[in-house]
Write an enzyme that holds these catalytic residues in place. Sequence first.
Site, PDB file in Angstrom:
ATOM      1  N   LYS A  99      66.234  69.219 101.729  1.00  0.00           N
ATOM      2  CA  LYS A  99      67.691  69.115 101.744  1.00  0.00           C
ATOM      3  C   LYS A  99      68.249  70.032 102.836  1.00  0.00           C
ATOM      4  O   LYS A  99      67.877  71.206 102.907  1.00  0.00           O
ATOM      5  CB  LYS A  99      68.248  69.561 100.389  1.00  0.00           C
ATOM      6  CG  LYS A  99      69.251  68.618  99.757  1.00  0.00           C
ATOM      7  CD  LYS A  99      69.721  69.186  98.426  1.00  0.00           C
ATOM      8  CE  LYS A  99      70.622  68.246  97.695  1.00  0.00           C
ATOM      9  NZ  LYS A  99      71.131  68.816  96.422  1.00  0.00           N
TER      10      LYS A  99
HETATM   11  O1  G3P Z   1      73.394  69.188  93.838  1.00  0.00           O
HETATM   12  C1  G3P Z   1      74.440  68.637  94.578  1.00  0.00           C
HETATM   13  C2  G3P Z   1      75.627  68.334  93.699  1.00  0.00           C
HETATM   14  O2  G3P Z   1      75.223  67.454  92.688  1.00  0.00           O
HETATM   15  C3  G3P Z   1      76.301  69.572  93.135  1.00  0.00           C
HETATM   16  O3  G3P Z   1      77.195  69.199  92.130  1.00  0.00           O
HETATM   17  O4  G3P Z   1      78.550  69.895  90.145  1.00  0.00           O
HETATM   18  O5  G3P Z   1      77.873  71.648  91.861  1.00  0.00           O
HETATM   19  O6  G3P Z   1      79.601  69.892  92.425  1.00  0.00           O
HETATM   20  P1  G3P Z   1      78.342  70.210  91.618  1.00  0.00           P
END
Ligand code: G3P
Length: 217
Positions: A83
């Site tokens: 990533k």
């Molecule tokens: O891992 C990437 C993304 O899914 C992060 O989500 O909930 O931290 O906005 P969030």
Amino acid sequence: MKFFADTADTVAIQDLEDTGLLDGVTTNPSIIAKSGANFLERIAEISKICKGPVSAEVAATDYDTMVKEADKLASIADNIAVKVPLTEAGLKVCKGLRDNGTMVNVTLCFSAGQALLAAKAGASFISPFVGRLDDISQDGLGLIEDIVTIYDNYNFKTEVLVASVRHPMHIIDSAKIGAHVMTCPPSVIKQLYKHPLTDKGLAAFVKDWDATGQSIL
Ligand code: G3P
């Protein structure tokens, strides 16, 4: 639509794997920090539980260090998707990794322009964060629609991986749009099972069957 689990919790990942619903796993530095686990060891563990793509994010932001980190992460297992952030340096790293056949998930995408750049860099996956856009009253799903349209127009092979999913409607609406993948906490996937009429109907079936006094076995 592929279902990825957005977590580093190996118990939750194994549970989802046992249901047959697990197509991949995504992690990020915040998820790893929250788990308290050793990053490289945990990614190795996850890559054995899940045979699909397992996203492991570089920590650096400069090109040279990202390349070194990416090579180390990619060497953990064949199903690692490195990533990288959607920055100029991140997409330069992406191009190099893809030329070497390594899967790359470009993350922290918040615009169609960014997604276009990631596809041109040959990204395996693009991760637009719908929840974080919704959180600031911007149209997260509108971005997914725009990206899917642009990728279809030019037959880009990059898969749209809907991230920052907050609830089942993000999943359903992304599926209606035609996004390839979604990633979310396993608890949100579990919410897809639930409907009060299913619970009510099953209870009635059980009650009526019991009243027959019969047994199938
Ligand atoms: O891992 C990437 C993304 O899914 C992060 O989500 O909930 O931290 O906005 P969030």
